[in-house]
Design an enzyme around this catalytic site. Structure first.
Site, PDB file in Angstrom:
ATOM      1  N   ASN A 135       0.864  -1.184   0.000  1.00  0.00           N
ATOM      2  CA  ASN A 135       0.000   0.000   0.000  1.00  0.00           C
ATOM      3  C   ASN A 135       0.901   1.235   0.000  1.00  0.00           C
ATOM      4  O   ASN A 135       1.185   1.820   1.048  1.00  0.00           O
ATOM      5  CB  ASN A 135      -0.910  -0.016   1.228  1.00  0.00           C
ATOM      6  CG  ASN A 135      -1.924   1.121   1.225  1.00  0.00           C
ATOM      7  OD1 ASN A 135      -1.841   2.041   0.404  1.00  0.00           O
ATOM      8  ND2 ASN A 135      -2.856   1.090   2.151  1.00  0.00           N
ATOM      9  N   HIS A 140      -9.729   7.076  -2.251  1.00  0.00           N
ATOM     10  CA  HIS A 140      -9.892   6.350  -0.987  1.00  0.00           C
ATOM     11  C   HIS A 140     -10.911   5.218  -1.120  1.00  0.00           C
ATOM     12  O   HIS A 140     -11.498   4.764  -0.137  1.00  0.00           O
ATOM     13  CB  HIS A 140     -10.309   7.297   0.150  1.00  0.00           C
ATOM     14  CG  HIS A 140      -9.249   8.279   0.541  1.00  0.00           C
ATOM     15  ND1 HIS A 140      -9.547   9.582   0.893  1.00  0.00           N
ATOM     16  CD2 HIS A 140      -7.919   8.163   0.627  1.00  0.00           C
ATOM     17  CE1 HIS A 140      -8.441  10.234   1.176  1.00  0.00           C
ATOM     18  NE2 HIS A 140      -7.427   9.382   1.023  1.00  0.00           N
ATOM     19  N   GLU A 167      -7.167  -1.162   4.705  1.00  0.00           N
ATOM     20  CA  GLU A 167      -6.983  -1.203   3.257  1.00  0.00           C
ATOM     21  C   GLU A 167      -6.205  -2.436   2.830  1.00  0.00           C
ATOM     22  O   GLU A 167      -6.478  -3.016   1.763  1.00  0.00           O
ATOM     23  CB  GLU A 167      -6.259   0.065   2.795  1.00  0.00           C
ATOM     24  CG  GLU A 167      -7.080   1.324   2.939  1.00  0.00           C
ATOM     25  CD  GLU A 167      -6.321   2.567   2.537  1.00  0.00           C
ATOM     26  OE1 GLU A 167      -6.932   3.447   1.911  1.00  0.00           O
ATOM     27  OE2 GLU A 167      -5.116   2.670   2.852  1.00  0.00           O
ATOM     28  N   ARG A 175      -2.803  19.696   1.268  1.00  0.00           N
ATOM     29  CA  ARG A 175      -3.533  20.016   0.035  1.00  0.00           C
ATOM     30  C   ARG A 175      -4.643  21.009   0.339  1.00  0.00           C
ATOM     31  O   ARG A 175      -5.262  20.967   1.398  1.00  0.00           O
ATOM     32  CB  ARG A 175      -4.123  18.755  -0.591  1.00  0.00           C
ATOM     33  CG  ARG A 175      -3.088  17.812  -1.158  1.00  0.00           C
ATOM     34  CD  ARG A 175      -3.730  16.545  -1.675  1.00  0.00           C
ATOM     35  NE  ARG A 175      -3.019  15.369  -1.165  1.00  0.00           N
ATOM     36  CZ  ARG A 175      -3.509  14.132  -1.182  1.00  0.00           C
ATOM     37  NH1 ARG A 175      -4.711  13.902  -1.662  1.00  0.00           N
ATOM     38  NH2 ARG A 175      -2.804  13.136  -0.687  1.00  0.00           N
ATOM     39  N   ARG A 217      -1.915  -1.462  -4.168  1.00  0.00           N
ATOM     40  CA  ARG A 217      -2.816  -0.330  -4.330  1.00  0.00           C
ATOM     41  C   ARG A 217      -2.289   0.608  -5.412  1.00  0.00           C
ATOM     42  O   ARG A 217      -1.110   0.951  -5.444  1.00  0.00           O
ATOM     43  CB  ARG A 217      -2.925   0.436  -3.015  1.00  0.00           C
ATOM     44  CG  ARG A 217      -3.709   1.741  -3.112  1.00  0.00           C
ATOM     45  CD  ARG A 217      -3.472   2.576  -1.872  1.00  0.00           C
ATOM     46  NE  ARG A 217      -4.154   3.863  -1.910  1.00  0.00           N
ATOM     47  CZ  ARG A 217      -3.650   4.981  -1.436  1.00  0.00           C
ATOM     48  NH1 ARG A 217      -2.441   4.989  -0.886  1.00  0.00           N
ATOM     49  NH2 ARG A 217      -4.332   6.108  -1.491  1.00  0.00           N
TER      50      ARG A 217
END
Length: 370
Positions: A15, A155, A354, A213, A70
């Protein structure tokens, strides 16, 4: 090409993030916790291949039957996980312009695995794929159609895992809003586990204010900065790396540090936290409209799982929706899944996983099921 299914299949999961690499080794049939998992932090962009090689070194002596990785942006090309081929690698590389902080790092991992484990099948699992169900009113920008600029959302691997847990914990068919709040942050509206809207768009920059961000921004502000002489690389750095919590506070993107500074009287830190919470609450309100009601609100990822004060800042604006958190439950210093509400809307903290979701998607893909 499908692979034969047998007992004790080991799936190694990678990931890669913009500055870290998580990995986990999952055994199927599922046997509870991962057989091995860790986070390698502070990976420089040109060091992701080395980090992946280090993980593979740790796996010496273990059988690796398959690898899942991922990939942040699959565009319209990848609407489900894909077994990696040369063509898939080329397509992921072509999509790097839409996720320049992430897709190249995933490719670095994939290419390292190809060299080190040439016989192991690799499956790319895309964050954008979960949001392919967005209706046209949510997926499109108000731009000419021939530009082919649309919203994808991100996501998705996290949302897929949490959606499954919501169904198991609370029942199917619910109208849920999930807040994935970490250094990257987004919100997703789920109707019975299906994504109908999400705050990130063409790129992971749209939506919530994040660690570094900017989130939602008037496009005119971008034109204004360009006309003042800022070039494209400088603008990219500003909006991706020097904005958000860091930009507003002029201090840090770490919510824990900002909370300490705010408590000590730092007005910039307090403003950064309040802006973060305010924007999250606005999206929750908007998505309650999109869902035409709300049954559950879920917090996940680093900030969502661990910052009781941020959950309180967000929820205190939402009592009109039937959201009433129990502060004693909210403040409990324990990990794991838990309800923190007393009101009509069920408010939960559900840690995301995840890596497990990637491993499951890898197995389904190699078994020929999507």
């Amino acid at each position: 090409m499908e692979v034969a299914v047998r007992e004790d299949v080991n799936v190694l999961v990678f990931n890669p993030g913009s500055s870290s690499l998580k990995y986990a080794l999952h055994r199927f049939p599922e046997a509870g916790d991962a057989a091995a998992n860790e986070v390698i932090v502070r990976v420089e962009p040109d060091g992701m291949a080395g980090a992946a090689a280090a993980v593979l070194g740790k796996m010496q002596g273990r059988t690796i039957d398959a690898v899942g990785c991922r990939v942040v942006h699959g565009g319209s090309t990848f609407v489900e996980p894909a077994r990696v081929t040369d063509a898939v690698v080329d397509d992921i590389r072509a999509l790097s312009a839409l996720a320049p902080l992430h897709n190249p790092l995933a490719l670095a991992v994939i290419e390292t695995v190809q060299r080190s484990l040439p016989a192991a099948p690799i499956v790319a699992v895309f964050d954008t794929a979960f949001h392919q169900t967005l209706p046209a009113v949510a997926a499109n920008y108000a731009l000419p159609r021939d530009l082919q600029v649309r919203r994808y959302g991100f996501h998705g691997i996290s949302y897929s895992y949490v959606a499954g847990r919501i169904a198991e914990l609370l029942g199917p068919g619910l109208r849920s809003i999930v807040c994935h709040l970490g250094n990257g942050a987004s919100v997703c509206a789920l109707d019975g586990g299906t994504s109908i809207d999400t705050s990130m768009g063409l790129t992971p920059m749209e939506g919530l204010m994040m660690g570094t961000r900017c989130g939602d921004l008037d496009p005119g502000a971008v034109l204004f900065l360009l006309r003042r002489g800022m070039n494209e690389p400088g603008l990219d750095d500003l909006l991706n790396h020097r904005s958000g919590l860091l930009g507003v506070s002029s201090r840090t993107s770490d919510v824990r540090e900002l909370e300490e500074s705010a408590a000590a009287g730092d007005d910039r830190a307090r403003l950064a936290l309040e802006m973060f919470a305010y924007r999250a609450a606005k999206y929750i309100g908007a998505y309650a409209v999109a869902l035409e009601g709300l049954d559950a609100l879920v917090f996940t990822a680093g900030i969502g799982e661990h910052s009781a004060s941020m959950r309180r800042r967000i929820c205190r604006r939402l009592s009109f929706l039937g959201i009433d958190i129990d502060e004693s439950l909210n403040q409990e210093q324990r990990s794991g899944e838990r309800r923190i509400s007393a009101g009509r809307v069920a408010v939960w903290v559900i840690p995301t996983n995840e890596e497990l979701e990637i491993a499951r998607a890898t197995m389904r893909t190699l078994e020929g099921h999507h």
